[in-house]
Design a protein around this motif. Structure first.
Motif, PDB file in Angstrom:
ATOM      1  N   THR A 108       0.885  -1.160   0.000  1.00 41.66           N
ATOM      2  CA  THR A 108       0.000   0.000   0.000  1.00 41.66           C
ATOM      3  C   THR A 108       0.922   1.208   0.000  1.00 41.66           C
ATOM      4  OG1 THR A 108      -0.106  -0.013   2.416  1.00 41.66           O
ATOM      5  CG2 THR A 108      -1.833  -1.177   1.239  1.00 41.66           C
ATOM      6  N   VAL A 109       0.714   2.105  -0.950  1.00 39.36           N
ATOM      7  CA  VAL A 109       1.683   3.164  -1.211  1.00 39.36           C
ATOM      8  C   VAL A 109       1.203   4.496  -0.655  1.00 39.36           C
ATOM      9  CG1 VAL A 109       2.917   4.429  -3.004  1.00 39.36           C
ATOM     10  CG2 VAL A 109       2.506   1.968  -3.258  1.00 39.36           C
ATOM     11  N   ALA A 110       2.094   5.133   0.103  1.00 35.85           N
ATOM     12  CA  ALA A 110       1.806   6.460   0.648  1.00 35.85           C
ATOM     13  C   ALA A 110       2.343   7.563  -0.269  1.00 35.85           C
ATOM     14  CB  ALA A 110       2.413   6.599   2.039  1.00 35.85           C
ATOM     15  N   SER A 111       3.480   7.294  -0.923  1.00 33.06           N
ATOM     16  CA  SER A 111       4.089   8.309  -1.801  1.00 33.06           C
ATOM     17  C   SER A 111       4.733   7.638  -3.002  1.00 33.06           C
ATOM     18  CB  SER A 111       5.151   9.107  -1.045  1.00 33.06           C
ATOM     19  OG  SER A 111       4.581   9.854  -0.007  1.00 33.06           O
ATOM     20  N   TRP A 112       4.655   8.327  -4.139  1.00 35.13           N
ATOM     21  CA  TRP A 112       5.243   7.838  -5.378  1.00 35.13           C
ATOM     22  C   TRP A 112       6.330   8.789  -5.858  1.00 35.13           C
ATOM     23  CZ3 TRP A 112       3.770   3.195  -7.240  1.00 35.13           C
ATOM     24  CH2 TRP A 112       2.512   2.705  -6.930  1.00 35.13           C
ATOM     25  N   GLY A 113       7.321   8.218  -6.535  1.00 37.61           N
ATOM     26  CA  GLY A 113       8.255   9.038  -7.289  1.00 37.61           C
ATOM     27  C   GLY A 113       7.654   9.407  -8.631  1.00 37.61           C
ATOM     28  N   GLN A 114       8.417  10.149  -9.432  1.00 35.95           N
ATOM     29  CA  GLN A 114       7.898  10.631 -10.706  1.00 35.95           C
ATOM     30  C   GLN A 114       8.046   9.610 -11.824  1.00 35.95           C
ATOM     31  OE1 GLN A 114      10.900  11.282  -9.649  1.00 35.95           O
ATOM     32  NE2 GLN A 114      12.232  11.087 -11.440  1.00 35.95           N
ATOM     33  N   GLY A 115       8.860   8.586 -11.617  1.00 35.84           N
ATOM     34  CA  GLY A 115       9.037   7.518 -12.587  1.00 35.84           C
ATOM     35  C   GLY A 115      10.264   7.711 -13.463  1.00 35.84           C
ATOM     36  N   THR A 116      10.828   6.593 -13.911  1.00 38.01           N
ATOM     37  CA  THR A 116      11.962   6.608 -14.827  1.00 38.01           C
ATOM     38  C   THR A 116      11.733   5.532 -15.885  1.00 38.01           C
ATOM     39  OG1 THR A 116      14.380   6.537 -14.986  1.00 38.01           O
ATOM     40  CG2 THR A 116      13.370   5.028 -13.406  1.00 38.01           C
ATOM     41  N   GLN A 117      11.989   5.878 -17.138  1.00 38.85           N
ATOM     42  CA  GLN A 117      11.697   4.976 -18.247  1.00 38.85           C
ATOM     43  C   GLN A 117      12.799   3.943 -18.395  1.00 38.85           C
ATOM     44  OE1 GLN A 117       8.963   4.929 -20.545  1.00 38.85           O
ATOM     45  NE2 GLN A 117       9.908   2.980 -21.118  1.00 38.85           N
ATOM     46  N   VAL A 118      12.391   2.693 -18.518  1.00 42.98           N
ATOM     47  CA  VAL A 118      13.297   1.589 -18.828  1.00 42.98           C
ATOM     48  C   VAL A 118      12.806   0.950 -20.124  1.00 42.98           C
ATOM     49  CG1 VAL A 118      14.099  -0.685 -18.118  1.00 42.98           C
ATOM     50  CG2 VAL A 118      13.934   1.166 -16.441  1.00 42.98           C
ATOM     51  N   THR A 119      13.692   0.894 -21.113  1.00 39.71           N
ATOM     52  CA  THR A 119      13.332   0.308 -22.397  1.00 39.71           C
ATOM     53  C   THR A 119      14.330  -0.781 -22.748  1.00 39.71           C
ATOM     54  OG1 THR A 119      12.419   2.424 -23.151  1.00 39.71           O
ATOM     55  CG2 THR A 119      12.881   0.760 -24.832  1.00 39.71           C
ATOM     56  N   ILE A 120      13.803  -1.962 -23.041  1.00 36.83           N
ATOM     57  CA  ILE A 120      14.646  -3.109 -23.384  1.00 36.83           C
ATOM     58  C   ILE A 120      14.402  -3.460 -24.844  1.00 36.83           C
ATOM     59  CG2 ILE A 120      15.349  -5.419 -22.718  1.00 36.83           C
ATOM     60  CD1 ILE A 120      15.510  -3.242 -20.497  1.00 36.83           C
ATOM     61  N   SER A 121      15.456  -3.419 -25.626  1.00 38.67           N
ATOM     62  CA  SER A 121      15.337  -3.745 -27.041  1.00 38.67           C
ATOM     63  C   SER A 121      15.649  -5.220 -27.264  1.00 38.67           C
ATOM     64  CB  SER A 121      16.291  -2.887 -27.860  1.00 38.67           C
ATOM     65  OG  SER A 121      17.628  -3.141 -27.499  1.00 38.67           O
TER      66      SER A 121
END
Length: 122
Positions: A108-121
């Motif tokens: 159960t999440v109280a706070s989130w970060g803004q996110g970071t993109q991970v792309t796998i080719s």
């Protein structure tokens, strides 16, 4: 106030590795810490969590054996080491502070970060 800032995302080939970092400030490190991810067109899903006290770790079945979560309490930073990456790991990865539900597992999440993109080719 809780502030989470992720870093370390990027583009790698299948089979490669990445390490994500999440720097926390405020009261964030009094919580369990974890990672979620969200692929395009899909719901956000739990990836891994680590408890604030004993450092117990929990993983989604899809990443078990490939990903490793750790935390440095002195630096207030949580890490996600991702190995043997697959194209299906492509997503935005979010750092989370909250409470682990070990039996599922998830958080159960109280706070989130803004996110970071991970792309796998492939």
């Amino acid at each position: 106030q809780v502030l989470l800032v992720e870093s370390g995302g990027g583009l790698v080939q299948a089979g490669g590795s990445l390490r994500l970092s999440c720097a926390a400030s405020g009261r964030a490190f009094t919580f369990d810490m974890g990672w979620f991810r969200q692929a395009p067109g899909k719901e956000r899903e739990f990836v891994a969590a680590i408890s604030r006290s004993l450092g117990s770790t929990y993983y989604a079945d899809s990443v078990k054996g490939r990903f490793n979560i750790s935390r440095d309490n002195a630096k207030k930073t949580v890490y996600l080491q991702m190995n043997t990456l697959k194209p299906e790991d492509t997503a935005v990865y979010y750092c989370a502070a909250g409470t682990t539900i070990p039996r599922l597992p998830t958080m159960t999440v109280a706070s989130w970060g803004q996110g970071t993109q991970v792309t796998i080719s492939s």
